[in-house]
Design a protein around this motif. Structure first.
Motif, PDB file in Angstrom:
ATOM      1  N   GLY A   1      36.281  41.561  50.877  1.00 13.81           N
ATOM      2  CA  GLY A   1      35.208  41.995  49.988  1.00 13.81           C
ATOM      3  C   GLY A   1      35.585  43.114  49.042  1.00 13.81           C
ATOM      4  O   GLY A   1      34.741  43.598  48.286  1.00 13.81           O
ATOM      5  N   ASP A   2      36.843  43.554  49.071  1.00 12.23           N
ATOM      6  CA  ASP A   2      37.257  44.645  48.190  1.00 12.23           C
ATOM      7  C   ASP A   2      37.313  44.131  46.744  1.00 12.23           C
ATOM      8  O   ASP A   2      38.079  43.215  46.425  1.00 12.23           O
ATOM      9  CB  ASP A   2      38.645  45.148  48.640  1.00 12.23           C
ATOM     10  CG  ASP A   2      39.084  46.372  47.847  1.00 12.23           C
ATOM     11  OD1 ASP A   2      38.870  46.370  46.614  1.00 12.23           O
ATOM     12  OD2 ASP A   2      39.629  47.314  48.442  1.00 12.23           O
ATOM     13  N   ASP A   3      36.502  44.735  45.885  1.00 11.34           N
ATOM     14  CA  ASP A   3      36.415  44.243  44.502  1.00 11.34           C
ATOM     15  C   ASP A   3      37.752  44.298  43.777  1.00 11.34           C
ATOM     16  O   ASP A   3      38.088  43.388  43.005  1.00 11.34           O
ATOM     17  CB  ASP A   3      35.381  45.069  43.719  1.00 11.34           C
ATOM     18  CG  ASP A   3      33.963  44.722  44.144  1.00 11.34           C
ATOM     19  OD1 ASP A   3      33.800  43.668  44.800  1.00 11.34           O
ATOM     20  OD2 ASP A   3      33.041  45.491  43.842  1.00 11.34           O
ATOM     21  N   ASP A   4      38.516  45.364  44.016  1.00  8.95           N
ATOM     22  CA  ASP A   4      39.795  45.496  43.309  1.00  8.95           C
ATOM     23  C   ASP A   4      40.747  44.381  43.707  1.00  8.95           C
ATOM     24  O   ASP A   4      41.426  43.776  42.858  1.00  8.95           O
ATOM     25  CB  ASP A   4      40.434  46.862  43.620  1.00  8.95           C
ATOM     26  CG  ASP A   4      39.631  47.995  42.973  1.00  8.95           C
ATOM     27  OD1 ASP A   4      38.865  47.685  42.031  1.00  8.95           O
ATOM     28  OD2 ASP A   4      39.749  49.141  43.422  1.00  8.95           O
ATOM     29  N   VAL A   5      40.814  44.120  45.026  1.00  9.41           N
ATOM     30  CA  VAL A   5      41.706  43.051  45.511  1.00  9.41           C
ATOM     31  C   VAL A   5      41.244  41.708  44.940  1.00  9.41           C
ATOM     32  O   VAL A   5      42.040  40.897  44.464  1.00  9.41           O
ATOM     33  CB  VAL A   5      41.700  43.006  47.058  1.00  9.41           C
ATOM     34  CG1 VAL A   5      42.485  41.806  47.564  1.00  9.41           C
ATOM     35  CG2 VAL A   5      42.270  44.299  47.618  1.00  9.41           C
ATOM     36  N   ARG A   6      39.947  41.525  44.961  1.00  6.93           N
ATOM     37  CA  ARG A   6      39.382  40.258  44.472  1.00  6.93           C
ATOM     38  C   ARG A   6      39.725  40.068  42.989  1.00  6.93           C
ATOM     39  O   ARG A   6      40.175  39.003  42.574  1.00  6.93           O
ATOM     40  CB  ARG A   6      37.867  40.317  44.688  1.00  6.93           C
ATOM     41  CG  ARG A   6      37.150  39.065  44.331  1.00  6.93           C
ATOM     42  CD  ARG A   6      35.767  39.098  44.926  1.00  6.93           C
ATOM     43  NE  ARG A   6      35.831  38.757  46.332  1.00  6.93           N
ATOM     44  CZ  ARG A   6      34.987  37.922  46.935  1.00  6.93           C
ATOM     45  NH1 ARG A   6      34.022  37.381  46.256  1.00  6.93           N
ATOM     46  NH2 ARG A   6      35.106  37.640  48.203  1.00  6.93           N
ATOM     47  N   ASP A   7      39.527  41.129  42.199  1.00  5.56           N
ATOM     48  CA  ASP A   7      39.824  41.015  40.758  1.00  5.56           C
ATOM     49  C   ASP A   7      41.301  40.714  40.525  1.00  5.56           C
ATOM     50  O   ASP A   7      41.653  39.876  39.694  1.00  5.56           O
ATOM     51  CB  ASP A   7      39.439  42.313  40.030  1.00  5.56           C
ATOM     52  CG  ASP A   7      37.923  42.495  39.990  1.00  5.56           C
ATOM     53  OD1 ASP A   7      37.211  41.514  40.303  1.00  5.56           O
ATOM     54  OD2 ASP A   7      37.468  43.609  39.671  1.00  5.56           O
ATOM     55  N   ALA A   8      42.142  41.413  41.282  1.00  3.31           N
ATOM     56  CA  ALA A   8      43.592  41.202  41.104  1.00  3.31           C
ATOM     57  C   ALA A   8      43.961  39.771  41.490  1.00  3.31           C
ATOM     58  O   ALA A   8      44.780  39.123  40.818  1.00  3.31           O
ATOM     59  CB  ALA A   8      44.359  42.210  41.971  1.00  3.31           C
TER      60      ALA A   8
END
Lengths: 420, 607
Positions: B214-221
């Protein structure tokens, strides 16, 4: 030891015994001046939970409470909508004098009892009046079921409530009527699973073991309160120690034809010499119940009357019958009432309905006590499976629910005051 | 007998069962798979009620008789690992997993047990030995990678997996594990490559997608990396990527991929892709993207029934997305192709009317047309008339608004008093905006005199009429001016200015409460809260103050639905109950407080 020394020692003890609180007190009236009778019990419970002391003024303004006048208590009362009246030392002295000279008593409440409700882990298609009352009154509780009972967890609690459990292990004899319903299928699966887990050959045998644990809990000093089928079937399961009283669907064998003769009533707590209902398709268990709601012998509902007891000599029955209404509308349950002829000697009838049938009874077993209250929901006379739960916000003066809450606070009373 | 004694007695059978040699023999003779399941479930229950030692005893009893019981060993590892006491049981895992004939599961449990005991080097050595002895078992390489990772060498872990892939080919397990490992190492491109590999080989990418977390940064990357990875890939990968982005809540990126792909697909595949994409977008709430796909698809379909179905889908999704241009276009097309009198036509005409309200002239024509085609139900026509009147108000054409409402009575030929009262209430407001206080009061009386009018309508009319009746004419006009400003949907700055000017003059708790309600209706929730707070400050003993407090608490609760006892909305209710014990809304506040606290308890897992 000199008289002076004795007087000084006594004075020191008195000072030490006075709890740290303001000088004023609050009276929680329980007569018609009360705005929310049910939450008033919750308020008293919260006071005890905060390790403050309360007094239960039996028969004074229909069973009022005296609690400390503290900002936090006033705040809580206001939030809960409970009416309180400040009383100064003079007024309190007058109240105590009135209590002293009348059929009234002041019982100190010392400790918030730890409450357990015996109920299966999933929801059944019926509601539990006690759970509704506890939640509405904001009294905390934990739930236990067979696994916890057999694991000896009951000793963790002061008060145990049973509701609508069939301790004969016959699923309230709904097995045939409700065959195929999801809730019944789940109940059967769950009960059989626990029986297998603990090595019992059938659910009726499992329930007998659970009933014995519950009896041991009372014997060891526990407070038991039961309603509806739990009252009657608990004793049937105890008396059927070596007798098969379960229908074929529950344990694979029919009821022992000689069961009525082989029941060991010495094992039971409240009832004796009952005649069993052998038919598997009739949702009734014995002639202990005076109303037999699901049979052709069904009696119509009328009302029941709370008995008056001597507050000074019988404080326990007096506590259990505190109410602002003495005649209450009756309500059905799978077990609605108790025929007097089936009560063991020594049982105290607290309330009686038409035809002299007991509605509300109390007894002592070993070091503990038990109270049985017939019927399912005091505010829903004909509660049917699947009906919505009673909204207690609309029934906040319910005398029938008050009786339940009397039982919850009863274990808080200081032990030495319990003369019965 | 005390309950403690009884408890002891109850558990004697259990202790005997697991420790007595005589009974162990009996157990061996009758330990069926059902018994195994029962004992494992029993142990799990014991563990669940915080009795792990007894759970371990039961499991050891079982394993004495069935040393290779996979569920028994798995639960033992779980319970022992939680208690950080795995080491004493390692011989059991070694015996089961080290056996020549041991299954992959048992070997893996052995390695997991070594890792749980903190013996990563041993685990690595056992795993490497396993891979060497049985090079065709994929589990060996996965376990080896886990051991390397536990030793702090993820690159070596990745190499173990690549070695497995070289030996065994492209099995999806390697893609999942390598992808997951790459995510942990922060190598999103490598993770995305593995994800693409899974999708083009029909592997299950769900585990890898779940590992993104659920980490947005990981998801975006990861999303960026997938978008780059699918560039130039076969359509199947791009299709999968677009659906992934819908699931990951980045519909715009999904739309970009879909638009890029759509033109390159041959016709049958294009239709299928657009249909699936539209459905996926609708299911994930990406109505804008769904509307685009449905509209494109409708243009491709010759069959009029199917085409209209997709056009209706496009129109409705665009409507929900607030894309009025696309929605109007789609509804327009739909109204031209479907027959009058059908449900689709009626709903489309109704929605197109709502979308056209800013063009009041056209909307009025549409209303007349709608009324001719669908004279029933009258309630719908009244609602449309009120919507149009409000639109005229926003356009500052108050006389047209009044005209629309006055003529509205002609559409209630059945004399429906409820609908008549709705129109009269609205008319009362419009006349107040104009400054016609007497006319406004007359209309409001009309609304309240309808005995069968809705409670809400009647209450609103009575409140407004009461406020006007208790004010002088100039004050009432100033109030009407403020309400008109609010109804015109001003900018926040205009609104602040208007409120400030109004509050400098005569106000009353009634008018402040009404103005706050108007702000709520117009969507100025924050300004409504602020105005109610000023109301409470200025008129603390007015009956409107506890009502305002309740409204503020509800607004805050909507923003913070699972607050606990210390939360602001609950404290607002408590203030209401404590400071206004006699208010008509105090019982409601008590009830709400109890409900909110019960929800907080259940959210917190309490009983």
């Amino acid at each position: 030891m000199s008289a002076l020394y004795m007087r000084v020692a006594l004075a020191v003890l008195v000072v030490l015994a006075v709890p740290a609180r303001g000088s004023g007190q609050l009276l929680v009236p329980m007569d018609d001046a009360q705005e929310n009778h049910l939450k008033a019990y919750g308020l008293a419970y919260k006071v005890l939970e905060a390790e403050e002391r309360a007094d239960w003024l039996l028969n004074y303004r229909d069973g009022s409470f005296i609690i400390p006048d503290m900002p936090a208590v006033r705040r809580m009362a206001a939030l809960m909508g409970v009416a309180v009246e400040p009383v100064g030392p003079a007024e309190l002295a007058r109240i105590r004098a009135e209590i002293e000279s009348s059929n009234m008593e002041s019982v100190p409440l010392e400790r918030a009892p730890k409450v357990a409700v015996y109920k299966p882990p999933n929801s059944s298609p019926w509601d539990d009046a006690v759970t509704l009352a506890l939640e509405y009154a904001e009294i905390p509780y934990e739930t236990v079921w067979d696994t916890e009972v057999l694991a000896g967890r009951l000793s963790d609690f002061d008060w145990l409530h049973l509701h609508h459990e069939d301790f004969t292990g016959q699923y309230s004899k709904f097995y045939l009527t409700y065959a195929g319903t999801e809730w019944l299928r789940e109940a059967v699966e769950r009960n059989e699973g626990v029986a297998a887990e603990f090595g019992y050959p059938s659910v009726p045998e499992l329930k007998k073991a659970v009933a014995r644990e519950i009896r041991a809990y009372v014997e060891g000093g526990g407070f038991l309160f039961a309603m509806c089928t739990a009252t009657e079937t608990l004793d049937l399961a105890l008396a059927a120690r070596t007798t098969d009283i379960a229908a074929f669907f529950a344990d694979g064998s029919p009821v022992d034809p000689a069961a009525d003769r082989t029941m060991d009533w010495g094992q039971a707590m409240a009832f004796a010499n009952a005649a069993l209902v052998h038919e598997p398709s009739i949702s009734a268990f014995s002639d202990i119940d005076g109303h037999l709601v699901n049979t052709p012998q069904r009696l119509p509902l009328s009302s029941f009357t709370l008995f008056d007891f001597s507050a000074k000599f019988d404080p326990v029955p007096t506590m259990l019958t505190q109410s602002h209404v003495r005649v209450l509308p009756d309500f059905y349950g799978l077990t609605t009432s108790f025929r007097r002829a089936r009560l063991k000697p020594g049982m105290i009838v607290l309330a009686e309905g038409g035809g002299g049938i007991a509605k509300y009874i109390h007894g002592v077993y070993g070091e503990g006590t038990f109270t049985f209250y017939g019927g399912h929901d005091p505010e829903d006379p004909q509660h049917l499976i699947g009906d919505p739960p009673t909204d207690l916000e609309l029934r906040r003066h319910s005398p029938g629910y008050r009786l339940i809450l009397n039982n919850v606070l009863f274990p808080a009373a200081k032990k030495k005051e319990l003369k019965t | 007998m005390t309950s403690a004694c009884l408890r002891t007695l109850v558990f004697i059978p259990l202790v005997l069962l697991v420790s007595s040699p005589g009974l162990s023999v009996a157990l061996a003779q009758r330990t069926t798979p059902q018994d195994e399941r029962r004992l494992v479930e029993w142990a799990a229950r014991l563990d669940a009620v915080d009795r792990p030692d007894e759970a371990i005893s039961v499991l050891e009893g079982l394993l004495d008789e069935r040393p290779a019981s996979r569920p028994g060993l798995a639960l033992l590892l779980e319970v022992a690992a939680r208690r950080e006491r795995v080491a004493p049981f390692l011989p059991r895992f070694a015996r089961a997993g080290g056996d020549e004939a041991a299954s992959e599961d048992l070997r893996r449990l052995w390695i997991d047990a070594l890792l749980a005991a903190g013996l990563a080097d041993s685990a690595r050595s056992v795993a490497a030995g396993w891979a060497e002895a049985r090079p065709t078992e994929a589990g060996a390489y996965v376990a080896w990678a886990s051991a390397e990772l536990a030793s702090g060498d993820p690159e070596a872990g990745a190499e173990a997996l690549r070695r497995g892939r070289r030996k065994l080919g492209s099995r999806s397990v390697f893609a999942v594990e390598l992808g997951t490992l790459s995510l942990q190492m922060g190598d999103y491109r490598a993770a995305a490559d593995e994800w693409v590999r899974l999708t083009v080989t029909d592997g299950d990418a769900a585990v890898l997608e779940e590992a993104v977390g659920g980490d947005d940064d990981v998801r975006d990357a990861f999303v960026d990396a997938v978008a780059a990875a699918v560039r130039g890939m076969p359509p199947a990968a791009i299709v999968a990527a677009s659906h992934l982005m819908l699931r990951f809540g980045v519909p715009e990126r999904a739309g970009e991929l879909a638009r890029d792909l759509e033109g390159r697909l041959p016709l049958p595949e294009r239709s299928e892709f657009l249909a699936r994409f539209a459905e996926g977008a609708r299911a994930s709430g990406a109505h804008n993207q769904g509307a685009w796909a449905a509209e494109r698809l409708a243009d491709l379909i010759a069959d009029p029934v199917r085409r209209d179905r997709w056009r209706a889908s496009a129109a409705n999704m665009a409507f929900q997305a607030g894309d009025s241009t696309r929605a109007r276009r789609a509804f327009d097309q739909l109204l031209r192709s479907v027959a009058r009198g059908t449900d689709v036509h009626r709903v489309s005409a109704r929605r197109l009317f709502s979308l056209t309200l800013s063009e009041t002239g056209r909307a009025e024509l549409m209303l007349a047309d709608f009324q001719r085609t669908y004279p029933q139900p009258e309630s719908e026509l009244v609602e449309m008339r009120i919507e149009l009147a409000r639109s005229f108000v926003r356009a500052d054409r108050l006389s047209d608004a009044e005209r629309i409402l006055v003529t509205g009575t002609s559409i209630t030929p059945t004399g429906d008093v409820v609908l008549h009262a709705r129109l009269a209430l609205e008319l009362g407001y419009v006349r107040l905006y104009v400054g016609d206080v007497v006319g406004a009061i007359r209309a409001l009386e009309d609304a309240t005199s309808a005995t069968a009018s809705e409670v809400g309508t009647r209450t609103s009319a009575i409140r407004l009429a009461g406020a006007l009746a208790s004010s002088d004419s100039a004050t009432a006009k100033r109030f009407g001016h403020l309400l008109h400003l609010i109804a015109r949907r001003p900018t926040p700055a205009e609104l602040e200015e208007g409120l400030r000017e109004w509050e400098c003059g005569d106000t009353s708790p009634e008018t402040m409460a009404l103005a706050a309600s108007g702000l709520d209706e117009a969507g100025f929730a924050a300004q409504a809260v602020a105005l109610r707070e000023r109301l409470i400050d200025r008129y603390p003993v007015a009956p409107e103050s506890p009502v305002a407090l309740l409204a503020i608490a509800r607004h805050e609760r909507a923003l913070q639905p699972f607050g606990d006892a210390a939360s602001l909305p609950v404290s607002r209710l408590e203030r209401l109950i404590l400071e206004y014990p006699e208010s008509a809304v105090t019982p409601l506040a008590r009830r709400l407080r109890a409900e909110w606290l019960a929800i907080s308890r259940s959210e917190a897992g309490g009983g």
